[in-house]
Design an enzyme around this catalytic site. Structure first.
Site, PDB file in Angstrom:
ATOM      1  N   SER A  65      -1.027   0.345   4.489  1.00 40.19           N
ATOM      2  CA  SER A  65      -1.158   1.750   4.150  1.00 40.19           C
ATOM      3  C   SER A  65       0.217   2.429   4.165  1.00 40.19           C
ATOM      4  O   SER A  65       1.112   2.003   3.432  1.00 40.19           O
ATOM      5  CB  SER A  65      -2.146   2.426   5.107  1.00 40.19           C
ATOM      6  OG  SER A  65      -2.479   3.721   4.680  1.00 40.19           O
TER       7      SER A  65
ATOM      8  N   GLU B 267     -10.213   1.725  -2.285  1.00 41.17           N
ATOM      9  CA  GLU B 267      -9.169   2.411  -1.521  1.00 41.17           C
ATOM     10  C   GLU B 267      -9.420   3.913  -1.366  1.00 41.17           C
ATOM     11  O   GLU B 267      -9.004   4.523  -0.385  1.00 41.17           O
ATOM     12  CB  GLU B 267      -7.805   2.202  -2.192  1.00 41.17           C
ATOM     13  CG  GLU B 267      -7.314   0.771  -2.230  1.00 41.17           C
ATOM     14  CD  GLU B 267      -6.707   0.317  -0.916  1.00 41.17           C
ATOM     15  OE1 GLU B 267      -6.799   1.065   0.074  1.00 41.17           O
ATOM     16  OE2 GLU B 267      -6.141  -0.794  -0.878  1.00 41.17           O
TER      17      GLU B 267
ATOM     18  N   HIS C 136     -10.434   1.457   2.399  1.00 43.61           N
ATOM     19  CA  HIS C 136      -9.012   1.353   2.729  1.00 43.61           C
ATOM     20  C   HIS C 136      -8.822   0.784   4.132  1.00 43.61           C
ATOM     21  O   HIS C 136      -9.345   1.331   5.103  1.00 43.61           O
ATOM     22  CB  HIS C 136      -8.390   2.753   2.640  1.00 43.61           C
ATOM     23  CG  HIS C 136      -6.941   2.820   2.984  1.00 43.61           C
ATOM     24  ND1 HIS C 136      -5.963   2.286   2.175  1.00 43.61           N
ATOM     25  CD2 HIS C 136      -6.293   3.366   4.047  1.00 43.61           C
ATOM     26  CE1 HIS C 136      -4.777   2.521   2.723  1.00 43.61           C
ATOM     27  NE2 HIS C 136      -4.958   3.156   3.860  1.00 43.61           N
TER      28      HIS C 136
END
Length: 544
Positions: A225, A351, A461
């Protein structure tokens, strides 16, 4: 936002970077691991098959006159030091609280937070020169810390594989403390301080890791991330000069994001100036350095977070500062100003879902258009925004979680917004990076569809981290360890599928299936080809 989503969000945001592990305790052993750095001795702790040295300062405390300044290296170490507990986390944004649930959970924080941690195998041979994995934690540049279960898991797993590695994690400044952005910051040359903290930690690794048995010539930087975005930007820093700090990069859900000049953050800087009583000062940046921490914290907490309505249009994020990062990140990639090292980059399938929970009040196409115009594309023409609406239609069967038909419609526009956000910030930038670097360096890519069955979130995500946490042979962590050791992620397991390098011609991609025991397969990275190409062209013209 419903309770299920909040609980899942808490797990997602906390799991990779904020989990306290048992190494906080002082274990009783006949001896403790020690290491000599300069004229100092640092004493760590053993935990099972790992030795840990925690909370080592790598920079002068960024407090007082050093707040909002480029990090300064510590002077040579002297004396005796215990390194048995993590240092405090850097100041965090307060994201959300519902009842007793807090995201993130409260951590001990301090502006004096620039410390790092080193994990090694408990048994080290004299003269060892092991590969080194440096992990950069996630958290949207707003939350997180170097405290993580991954130190233990990575080193222990590498020993089981007979490919021992050393693991390093560092704190870096977050939110306004690390990513203050304005004309004033640009003129002072103090942009992207969080990234520069990471850079200083990488220099520390070069100087000291051999004392732990690590090889400074075999460093792989790894992130998820915001950590993965950080990895990509370390590759772009100083026009691609990696200064010999790393030889490989591994990115999970993060690539060079489509952002513009540091002055684009002026509104948030001005807000802090107003809220902290610095308006009217001859030097507002100097005034902010003297604001009490609690006053600054309160002002920062009033700015939009990644769980706010504007979601991935971060208030505090890396931007073009003219020194560390000299141009639009994607244009730097186009210009070839990127470290020429092998890298791996990949995504989870869905995501955008967790970041779209805060915009479920958008129920019509016109409201979605207004959302895009207000937050994502203020300078775009109506025709350009029409293109986004065309590429990301309201039809729920085309939305995210992908492949779930008419299910998971949290609101009439939810799956549409989730598809757009995930592609805009994660999927399209990854594919752009791969296309631009194909044939120029060794690269691999992957897609994780694990946990697809979770309602509304799908393969959300950071869901690929769940597989890594399980420690099952053949998971992504195994690929990382092999890559760090040999610059090739392919495993020796007889049942393991061969993972080909990515090229524009083949576009081979390793796919992790929807269930924990699903077999890995090789697919072509061609899904949503036209929408992603549209977004790439759009973001090159209209960076955030």
């Amino acid at each position: 936002m419903n309770r299920l989503a909040l609980v899942t969000l808490s797990a997602i945001l906390v799991l990779p970077g904020l989990v306290h592990c048992a190494t906080q305790q002082v274990f009783q052993y006949l001896a403790s691991p020690t290491v000599k750095l300069d004229d100092a001795t640092f004493t760590g702790i053993f935990d099972g098959d790992t030795a840990q040295f925690l909370g080592i300062p790598f920079a002068k405390p960024p407090i007082g006159n050093l707040r909002f300044q480029v990090p300064q290296p510590v002077p040579p170490y002297e004396g005796s030091h215990t390194a048995v507990a993590y240092g405090p986390a850097c100041p965090q944004m307060e994201l959300i609280q519902v009842g007793i649930l807090e995201i993130p959970p409260k951590l001990s924080t301090s502006e004096d937070c620039l410390t790092l941690n080193v994990f090694t195998p408990a048994v080290m041979l004299p003269g060892s020169k092991l590969p080194v994995v440096v992990f950069i934690f996630p958290g949207g540049f707003e939350i997180g810390s170097s405290q993580s279960v991954f130190g233990n898991i990575t080193v222990s797993r590498s020993s089981q594989m007979h490919e021992p590695v050393i693991y390093v994690s560092m704190n870096y400044r977050l939110g306004a403390w690390g990513f203050l952005a304005s004309e004033e910051v640009k003129q002072a040359g103090t942009g992207n301080l969080g990234l520069r903290d990471q850079r200083l930690a990488l220099h520390w690794v070069q100087k000291y890791i051999s004392s732990f048995g690590g090889d400074p010539a075999k460093v792989t930087i790894w992130g998820e991330s915001a950590g993965a975005i950080s990895v990509s930007l370390q590759m772009l820093a100083y026009d691609g000069d990696n200064e010999g700090l790393f030889r490989a990069a591994f990115m999970q859900s993060g690539s060079p994001i489509p952002v513009g000049d540091i002055t684009n953050g002026q509104q948030y800087y001005d807000f802090l100036v107003d809220e902290t009583g610095c308006k009217g000062s001859l030097d507002t940046l100097e005034c902010l350095r003297g604001v009490p921490q609690e006053t600054l914290q309160a002002a920062v907490d009033e700015t939009p977070s990644m769980l706010s309505y504007q979601a991935l249009v971060f208030a505090w994020m890396p931007r073009v500062d003219g020194i560390f990062l000299t141009d639009n990140f994607q244009r730097l990639v186009q210009q070839g100003k990127i470290a020429n090292v092998p890298f791996i980059t990949g995504n989870c399938d869905d995501e955008g879902t967790i970041f779209s929970m805060s915009s479920t009040n958008i129920t019509t196409s016109e409201q979605f258009r207004g959302y895009l115009k207000t937050y994502w594309a203020g300078n775009a023409t109506d025709e350009e925004i029409d293109g986004i609406l065309l590429m990301y239609p309201q039809d729920p069967t085309t939305g995210s979680p992908f492949g779930t038909g008419t299910l998971n419609q949290l609101s009439p526009q939810f799956k549409r917004i989730a598809a757009f956000q995930g592609d805009f910030m994660f999927q399209a930038p990854r594919r752009f990076l791969l296309h631009e670097r194909s044939g120029k360096q060794k690269i691999w890519t992957f897609l994780s569809k694990g946990l697809k069955a979770i309602p509304f979130l799908g393969a959300f995500h950071s869901s690929d981290f769940v597989d890594e946490m399980l420690g099952r042979p053949g998971n992504m962590l195994d690929h990382l360890i092999k890559f760090a050791a040999h610059l090739d992620p392919n495993l020796d397991l007889g049942s393991s599928i061969f993972w080909p390098e990515y090229t524009v011609e083949s576009q081979d991609m390793l796919m992790f299936g929807e269930w924990i025991l699903s077999p890995r397969t090789i697919i072509q990275d061609t899904y949503r080809k036209e929408p992603m190409e549209y977004l790439t062209n759009f973001t090159l013209a209209h960076p955030l």
